[in-house]
Motif scaffolding. Structure first.
Motif, PDB file in Angstrom:
ATOM      1  N   ARG A  50       0.314  -7.684 -10.101  1.00  0.00           N
ATOM      2  CA  ARG A  50       0.916  -6.383 -10.257  1.00  0.00           C
ATOM      3  C   ARG A  50       1.113  -6.392 -12.040  1.00  0.00           C
ATOM      4  NH1 ARG A  50       2.200  -1.657  -8.914  1.00  0.00           N
ATOM      5  NH2 ARG A  50       2.492  -2.147  -6.661  1.00  0.00           N
ATOM      6  N   VAL A  66      -7.571  -4.809  -5.979  1.00  0.00           N
ATOM      7  CA  VAL A  66      -6.383  -4.213  -5.369  1.00  0.00           C
ATOM      8  C   VAL A  66      -6.895  -3.715  -4.320  1.00  0.00           C
ATOM      9  CG1 VAL A  66      -4.383  -2.812  -5.596  1.00  0.00           C
ATOM     10  CG2 VAL A  66      -5.049  -4.127  -7.409  1.00  0.00           C
ATOM     11  N   TRP A  79       2.776  -5.413  -2.055  1.00  0.00           N
ATOM     12  CA  TRP A  79       2.469  -4.428  -3.163  1.00  0.00           C
ATOM     13  C   TRP A  79       3.351  -3.358  -3.361  1.00  0.00           C
ATOM     14  CZ3 TRP A  79      -0.511  -5.248  -7.000  1.00  0.00           C
ATOM     15  CH2 TRP A  79      -0.969  -4.189  -7.722  1.00  0.00           C
TER      16      TRP A  79
END
Length: 148
Positions: A50, A66, A79
């Motif tokens: 992130r 991702v 996430w």
């Protein structure tokens, strides 16, 4: 030494070279983790990713990673926490087929103002890991057990 210790990291798409893909796509691994170690490692990896998306918001490779990882329910769960940090260290026990368990500490070294990272594995003191790594330095990736 990495290949001798952890196994061959090469593959058709290079996935074995990514700790994230290795962890969340359940690739075969010689690394043994307790449930708590696994959870902490996964949380740290996702928070680090992130942070990377914040540094490179328009990078198509990061977005593709991702997206690929989002196939994993565990990744999606982590996430969604939106945690941001850098991954620094994790203990590991490698279950090596030739020399047995190797207890290692891994530390991520970074350089200020750069994305350069170096993962350094050191034998955990008092475990016999040093002598096993010295043997692996000699035998490399060859198999020492007879195949019939």
């Amino acid at each position: 030494m990495f290949a001798a210790t952890f196994g061959d990291p090469t593959g058709p798409d290079g996935a074995a070279r990514s700790a994230l893909l290795w962890q969340f796509e359940s690739a075969p691994s010689r690394v043994r983790q307790t449930a708590a170690e696994r959870a902490a490692f996964e949380e740290s990896l996702v928070a680090d990713l992130r942070a990377t998306t914040g540094r490179y918001p328009g990078d198509p490779d990061v977005a593709a990673l991702v997206s690929r990882l989002s196939a994993s329910p565990r990744f999606r769960e982590l996430w969604a926490l939106r945690s941001v940090s850098e991954h620094h260290s994790a203990p590991k026990v490698v279950e090596h087929p030739e020399v047995g368990d190797i207890a290692l500490d891994s530390d991520v070294l970074t350089t200020q103002g750069s994305d350069l990272r170096l993962v350094v594995y050191t034998p955990r003191p008092g475990t016999g890991a040093r002598s096993k790594l010295e043997l692996l330095a000699s035998i490399g990736t060859q198999k020492m057990t007879p195949s019939y």
